[in-house]
Design a protein around this motif. Structure first.
Motif, mmCIF file in Angstrom:
data_model
loop_
_atom_site.group_PDB
_atom_site.id
_atom_site.type_symbol
_atom_site.label_atom_id
_atom_site.label_comp_id
_atom_site.label_asym_id
_atom_site.label_seq_id
_atom_site.Cartn_x
_atom_site.Cartn_y
_atom_site.Cartn_z
ATOM 1 N N PRO A 1 0.709 -1.308 -0.148
ATOM 2 C CA PRO A 1 -0.011 0.262 -0.015
ATOM 3 C C PRO A 1 0.892 1.303 0.021
ATOM 4 O O PRO A 1 0.251 2.358 0.058
ATOM 5 N N GLY A 2 2.178 1.096 0.409
ATOM 6 C CA GLY A 2 3.156 2.450 0.166
ATOM 7 C C GLY A 2 3.227 2.996 1.511
ATOM 8 O O GLY A 2 3.804 4.131 1.559
ATOM 9 N N SER A 3 2.622 2.469 2.532
ATOM 10 C CA SER A 3 2.597 2.678 3.748
ATOM 11 C C SER A 3 2.954 1.756 4.646
ATOM 12 O O SER A 3 2.734 0.516 4.462
ATOM 13 N N THR A 4 3.482 2.022 6.057
ATOM 14 C CA THR A 4 3.792 0.834 7.000
ATOM 15 C C THR A 4 3.059 1.143 8.252
ATOM 16 O O THR A 4 3.346 2.220 9.039
ATOM 17 N N LEU A 5 2.291 0.079 8.670
ATOM 18 C CA LEU A 5 1.416 0.482 9.795
ATOM 19 C C LEU A 5 1.901 -0.502 11.016
ATOM 20 O O LEU A 5 2.207 -1.747 10.594
ATOM 21 N N ASN A 6 1.980 -0.469 12.251
ATOM 22 C CA ASN A 6 2.131 -1.076 13.122
ATOM 23 C C ASN A 6 0.822 -1.796 13.689
ATOM 24 O O ASN A 6 0.384 -1.456 14.753
ATOM 25 N N ASP A 7 0.444 -2.966 13.057
ATOM 26 C CA ASP A 7 -0.827 -3.682 13.212
ATOM 27 C C ASP A 7 -0.640 -4.487 14.370
ATOM 28 O O ASP A 7 -1.450 -5.060 14.909
ATOM 29 N N VAL A 8 0.498 -4.537 15.115
ATOM 30 C CA VAL A 8 0.679 -5.380 16.426
ATOM 31 C C VAL A 8 1.655 -4.624 17.286
ATOM 32 O O VAL A 8 2.763 -4.117 17.041
ATOM 33 N N ASN A 9 1.267 -4.579 18.475
ATOM 34 C CA ASN A 9 1.816 -3.735 19.681
ATOM 35 C C ASN A 9 1.591 -4.657 20.934
ATOM 36 O O ASN A 9 0.561 -4.712 21.496
ATOM 37 N N ILE A 10 2.788 -5.343 21.251
ATOM 38 C CA ILE A 10 2.730 -6.096 22.444
ATOM 39 C C ILE A 10 3.796 -5.578 23.452
ATOM 40 O O ILE A 10 4.814 -5.506 23.264
ATOM 41 N N LEU A 11 3.165 -5.404 24.481
ATOM 42 C CA LEU A 11 4.065 -5.056 25.548
ATOM 43 C C LEU A 11 4.595 -6.025 26.750
ATOM 44 O O LEU A 11 3.556 -6.589 27.152
ATOM 45 N N LEU A 12 5.800 -6.441 26.741
ATOM 46 C CA LEU A 12 6.067 -7.387 27.806
ATOM 47 C C LEU A 12 6.821 -6.512 29.118
ATOM 48 O O LEU A 12 7.614 -5.702 29.007
ATOM 49 N N HIS A 13 6.275 -6.941 30.221
ATOM 50 C CA HIS A 13 6.686 -6.748 31.468
ATOM 51 C C HIS A 13 7.243 -7.665 32.425
ATOM 52 O O HIS A 13 6.400 -8.524 32.515
ATOM 53 N N ILE A 14 8.459 -7.490 32.774
ATOM 54 C CA ILE A 14 8.966 -8.601 33.618
ATOM 55 C C ILE A 14 9.178 -8.015 35.059
ATOM 56 O O ILE A 14 9.713 -6.869 35.157
ATOM 57 N N SER A 15 8.821 -8.660 36.108
ATOM 58 C CA SER A 15 8.659 -8.012 37.444
ATOM 59 C C SER A 15 10.315 -7.873 37.738
ATOM 60 O O SER A 15 10.936 -8.623 37.470
ATOM 61 N N ALA A 16 10.310 -6.862 38.941
ATOM 62 C CA ALA A 16 11.496 -6.691 39.303
ATOM 63 C C ALA A 16 12.397 -7.901 40.003
ATOM 64 O O ALA A 16 13.507 -8.177 39.987
ATOM 65 N N ASP A 17 11.315 -8.763 40.581
ATOM 66 C CA ASP A 17 12.190 -9.935 41.375
ATOM 67 C C ASP A 17 12.008 -11.011 40.265
ATOM 68 O O ASP A 17 12.411 -12.192 40.712
ATOM 69 N N HIS A 18 11.652 -10.939 39.152
ATOM 70 C CA HIS A 18 11.664 -11.933 38.144
ATOM 71 C C HIS A 18 10.858 -13.069 38.328
ATOM 72 O O HIS A 18 11.236 -14.252 38.010
ATOM 73 N N THR A 19 9.774 -12.940 39.183
ATOM 74 C CA THR A 19 8.769 -14.184 39.485
ATOM 75 C C THR A 19 7.638 -14.156 38.437
ATOM 76 O O THR A 19 6.899 -15.095 38.335
ATOM 77 N N ASN A 20 7.218 -13.020 37.821
ATOM 78 C CA ASN A 20 6.202 -13.168 36.894
ATOM 79 C C ASN A 20 6.406 -11.947 35.892
ATOM 80 O O ASN A 20 7.024 -11.206 35.811
ATOM 81 N N ALA A 21 5.672 -12.343 34.583
ATOM 82 C CA ALA A 21 5.765 -11.569 33.593
ATOM 83 C C ALA A 21 4.260 -11.136 32.720
ATOM 84 O O ALA A 21 3.197 -12.130 32.886
ATOM 85 N N THR A 22 3.787 -10.161 32.567
ATOM 86 C CA THR A 22 2.827 -9.527 31.913
ATOM 87 C C THR A 22 2.740 -9.290 30.592
ATOM 88 O O THR A 22 3.843 -8.560 30.201
ATOM 89 N N VAL A 23 2.300 -9.953 29.401
ATOM 90 C CA VAL A 23 2.114 -9.511 28.048
ATOM 91 C C VAL A 23 0.737 -8.955 27.736
ATOM 92 O O VAL A 23 -0.296 -9.539 27.595
ATOM 93 N N VAL A 24 1.099 -7.507 27.231
ATOM 94 C CA VAL A 24 -0.298 -6.669 26.933
ATOM 95 C C VAL A 24 -0.424 -6.707 25.422
ATOM 96 O O VAL A 24 0.620 -6.094 24.835
ATOM 97 N N SER A 25 -1.419 -7.241 24.934
ATOM 98 C CA SER A 25 -1.791 -6.971 23.485
ATOM 99 C C SER A 25 -2.422 -5.696 23.229
ATOM 100 O O SER A 25 -3.748 -5.738 24.055
ATOM 101 N N ILE A 26 -2.076 -4.874 22.697
ATOM 102 C CA ILE A 26 -2.721 -3.329 22.317
ATOM 103 C C ILE A 26 -3.610 -3.511 20.934
ATOM 104 O O ILE A 26 -2.612 -3.797 20.132
ATOM 105 N N PRO A 27 -4.743 -3.512 20.910
ATOM 106 C CA PRO A 27 -5.616 -3.525 19.616
ATOM 107 C C PRO A 27 -4.909 -2.628 18.475
ATOM 108 O O PRO A 27 -4.683 -1.262 19.080
#
Length: 443
Positions: free
Chosen positions: A107-133
């Motif tokens: 199409p001649g342009s580039t879109l960010n159709d996927v935006n996924i944020l990874l957060h790793i906790s400071a103590d490295h015991t859990n991770a959260t992955v947020v999908s942004i529509p």
């Protein structure tokens, strides 16, 4: 150029992106769904960043045991990165490197159709992955253009997937930072062509389909039951929107989590972690299909983040859909509007470094696997056998090390789990789910 004229041009560009994004797709593939091909590789990276980094690290450390040279340098011992990590994964809808006979024209342009944020906790015991529509309507901040100059944001709003075309990866990062209130020092951009390579490198991913999936737009046709998907078939599964849930982009996110949770389980299984060929293939596929920020373009950094991820239990890796609902009016009719209260609760928990708890459903694109309990038990048994085998192969600790181990280090209380409202959809990597298929007669 006057500020008024510049502002008008920005709005025109945004409107064009919105209108173009709403076009009806031909059977051979719509650009309104192509960006989600990258979602597979994006969240795959969350899991494979650990494995790819450690694979390279292990390969390099093994090389150090070879023939010594006069100017050899000692490979440093690399530990987990200190503190928490915020990492943005962006999927571009670029046609670069794709087969023109399979996908529609560039199409001649580039879109960010996927935006996924990874957060790793400071103590490295859990991770959260947020999908942004991709169609989430957000405020655009001031972003640098190709010449390094900024353009005025000033409250201008539009779908988030236009930010890549406006100012590249740095603009996407700035936009997500303003949306979430998080500082994001690490980012990577992936084109959807890589999902085929990743699916092949892992040897296919087993998914459960609850009801038949029929989608003429992506040529995805799967009967109910278990399927091992690789290559183009995996790509088609990740692209499908019409064939799952209610046919919406929000439903597609939860359907993709069926694939991604299964992939994470496979990547963290003993069969993959102890297979150097598989590790190297995954590492090569991941590195070959990413554009990295300068902060991430370092083996030491990748391995440090990997070390923070590798020991997080499956049930502590939580996939969350950014809280939003389809609505809006005018040029933004049908776009995703933020559910602000729920979003505030989600990011307050992440900012406070609390583990996330889910009380809602997985979303309308997926359902619970009726055989989840049996599959979880089988996986636990396999893990126990692998651990016993590894322990048997490990050298027996010396008496001195055993005595020193008796003094257990002081532990800090686990942080309180932030349970999100029932309206927030998602699942953990440890949950077994099935795609909620949709036939042609239901479309």
């Amino acid at each position: 150029m006057s500020e008024e004229k510049a502002s008008r041009q920005r709005r025109i560009r945004s409107a064009r992106a919105v209108i173009r994004h709403g076009r009806v797709a031909p059977v051979k593939g719509s650009r309104t769904v192509l960006g989600f091909i990258a979602a597979g590789l994006s969240v795959v990276l969350v899991a494979t960043l650990s494995i790819a980094g450690i694979a390279f690290w292990d390969i390099t450390r093994s090389a150090n045991a070879g023939v010594a040279l006069a100017n050899d340098q000692k490979i440093p011992d690399i530990g987990a990165i200190e503190g928490g990590v915020n990492f943005l994964l962006v999927g571009s809808d670029s046609r670069e490197g794709t087969d023109a006979n399979v996908f529609d024209a560039d199409p001649g342009s580039t879109l960010n159709d996927v935006n996924i944020l990874l957060h790793i906790s400071a103590d490295h015991t859990n991770a959260t992955v947020v999908s942004i529509p991709r169609d989430l309507v957000v405020r655009y901040p001031e972003c640098p253009d190709a010449d390094g100059d900024g353009y005025g944001g000033g409250g201008w709003t539009g779908p988030i997937n236009g930010s890549l075309n406006e100012g590249g990866l740095p603009c996407v990062v700035l936009t997500v930072e303003e949306l979430t209130g998080l500082s994001i020092p690490f980012a990577a951009m992936i084109q959807f062509n890589g999902v085929i390579e990743m699916a092949n490198a892992v040897g296919g991913v087993e998914v459960c389909v609850a009801e038949p999936i029929e989608d003429e737009y992506t040529q995805t046709f799967l009967d109910a039951g278990m399927h091992t998907l690789s290559g183009l078939q995996a790509l088609q599964f990740l692209r499908t929107r019409h064939g799952v849930g209610d046919g919406s982009d929000l439903g597609r996110i939860s359907n993709q989590q069926v694939f991604l949770s299964s992939l994470v389980r496979k990547l963290k299984s003993a069969q993959t972690l102890t297979n150097p060929v598989a590790l190297f293939g995954l590492a090569k596929a991941a590195i070959s299909n990413m554009t990295l920020s300068n902060s991430l373009n370092s083996l030491d950094t990748m391995v440090s983040i990997a070390m923070a991820l590798k020991d997080i239990p499956l049930e502590n890796i939580v996939f969350v859909q950014y809280p939003g609902s389809t609505g809006g009016a005018g040029v933004y009719a049908g776009k995703v509007q933020p559910n602000q209260a729920e979003a505030d609760a989600l990011f307050a928990a992440i900012l406070a470094d609390q583990p996330i708890g889910l009380s809602g459903t997985t979303g309308n694109g997926s359902v619970a696997d009726p055989e989840a309990e049996a599959k979880a038990a089988a996986a636990a048994e396999a893990a126990a056998k692998a651990a016993a085998k590894a322990a048997k192969a490990s050298p027996t600790p010396s008496a001195s090390s055993s005595s020193s181990a008796t003094a257990a280090p002081a532990t800090t209380p686990a942080p309180e789990v932030a349970v999100l409202p029932e309206t927030v959809n998602g699942q953990t990597a440890g949950q077994y789910t099935c795609s909620a298929g949709r036939t042609l007669n239901e479309q």
